[in-house]
Design a protein around this motif. Structure first.
Motif, short mmCIF file in Angstrom:
data_model
loop_
_atom_site.label_atom_id
_atom_site.label_comp_id
_atom_site.label_asym_id
_atom_site.label_seq_id
_atom_site.Cartn_x
_atom_site.Cartn_y
_atom_site.Cartn_z
N VAL A 1 -7.03 1.79 6.18
CA VAL A 1 -7.28 3.28 5.76
C VAL A 1 -9.00 3.12 5.81
CG1 VAL A 1 -7.21 5.04 4.22
CG2 VAL A 1 -5.30 3.60 4.69
N GLY A 2 -9.43 2.01 5.05
CA GLY A 2 -10.93 1.95 4.93
C GLY A 2 -11.45 2.47 3.54
N ARG A 3 -10.41 2.55 2.57
CA ARG A 3 -10.83 3.19 1.16
C ARG A 3 -9.80 2.42 0.19
NH1 ARG A 3 -7.51 7.67 -0.10
NH2 ARG A 3 -6.02 8.34 1.55
N HIS A 4 -9.95 2.70 -0.93
CA HIS A 4 -9.35 2.12 -2.09
C HIS A 4 -7.99 3.18 -2.25
CE1 HIS A 4 -12.96 -0.06 -3.28
NE2 HIS A 4 -11.87 -0.95 -3.77
N VAL A 5 -6.98 2.34 -2.40
CA VAL A 5 -5.47 3.42 -2.30
C VAL A 5 -4.76 2.67 -3.60
CG1 VAL A 5 -5.42 4.21 -0.12
CG2 VAL A 5 -4.33 2.27 -0.51
N LEU A 6 -3.62 3.25 -4.18
CA LEU A 6 -2.72 2.47 -4.83
C LEU A 6 -1.90 1.71 -4.21
CD1 LEU A 6 -1.65 5.58 -7.29
CD2 LEU A 6 -3.33 3.65 -7.91
N PHE A 7 -1.72 0.43 -4.92
CA PHE A 7 -0.83 -0.57 -4.55
C PHE A 7 0.40 -0.75 -5.30
CE2 PHE A 7 -3.94 -1.26 -1.56
CZ PHE A 7 -3.50 -2.04 -0.38
N ARG A 8 1.76 -0.53 -5.11
CA ARG A 8 2.84 -0.86 -5.96
C ARG A 8 3.53 -2.07 -5.76
NH1 ARG A 8 3.28 4.06 -8.51
NH2 ARG A 8 2.56 5.85 -7.52
N GLU A 9 3.91 -2.59 -6.69
CA GLU A 9 4.81 -3.73 -6.70
C GLU A 9 6.32 -3.56 -6.04
OE1 GLU A 9 7.25 -6.85 -9.76
OE2 GLU A 9 5.63 -5.52 -10.29
N GLU A 10 6.37 -4.47 -5.03
CA GLU A 10 7.68 -4.39 -4.37
C GLU A 10 8.60 -5.40 -5.01
OE1 GLU A 10 7.43 -5.98 -0.35
OE2 GLU A 10 7.27 -4.05 0.47
N ARG A 11 9.91 -5.34 -4.87
CA ARG A 11 10.96 -6.06 -5.32
C ARG A 11 11.71 -6.61 -4.46
NH1 ARG A 11 12.03 -4.31 -11.65
NH2 ARG A 11 10.04 -4.27 -12.25
N LEU B 1 -1.66 -1.10 -8.95
CA LEU B 1 -3.30 -1.49 -9.02
C LEU B 1 -3.92 -0.48 -7.70
CD1 LEU B 1 -3.24 -5.12 -9.38
CD2 LEU B 1 -3.56 -3.77 -11.13
N ARG B 2 -5.15 -0.38 -8.22
CA ARG B 2 -6.03 0.41 -7.02
C ARG B 2 -6.93 -0.76 -6.14
NH1 ARG B 2 -10.92 3.56 -6.91
NH2 ARG B 2 -10.56 5.15 -5.46
N LYS B 3 -6.45 -1.00 -5.18
CA LYS B 3 -7.11 -2.05 -4.25
C LYS B 3 -7.52 -1.33 -2.99
CE LYS B 3 -5.79 -6.26 -4.88
NZ LYS B 3 -6.86 -6.67 -5.76
N SER C 1 0.81 -1.15 -0.11
CA SER C 1 0.02 0.05 0.16
C SER C 1 0.93 1.22 -0.17
CB SER C 1 -0.79 -0.02 1.12
OG SER C 1 -1.75 1.17 1.51
N THR C 2 0.47 2.16 -0.75
CA THR C 2 1.12 3.52 -0.79
C THR C 2 0.83 4.38 0.34
OG1 THR C 2 -0.68 4.72 -2.23
CG2 THR C 2 1.65 3.40 -3.51
N ALA C 3 -0.29 3.90 1.25
CA ALA C 3 -0.75 4.81 2.25
C ALA C 3 0.05 4.72 3.38
CB ALA C 3 -2.42 4.41 2.62
#
Length: 54
Positions: A44-54, A37-39, A14-16
């Protein structure tokens, strides 16, 4: 049969900044860059951007 590496398992964070993660598979041929992806983030209780981790 063994799985090929054309669809590796990736971890989405999560980017949050809550530490929530999702685990999914992606296609290396269709998405060679990092996946975004937006998931739903249940902390937080809402949709946020999720970024791929490496």
């Amino acid at each position: 049969m063994a799985r090929t590496d054309s669809r590796p398992v990736v971890k989405l964070r999560s980017t949050a900044g809550t530490g929530v993660t999702y685990v999914t598979r992606k296609s290396r041929f269709n998405d060679p860059d990092r996946l975004v992806l937006r998931k739903y983030d249940h902390v937080v209780g809402r949709h946020v951007l999720f970024r791929e981790e490496r």
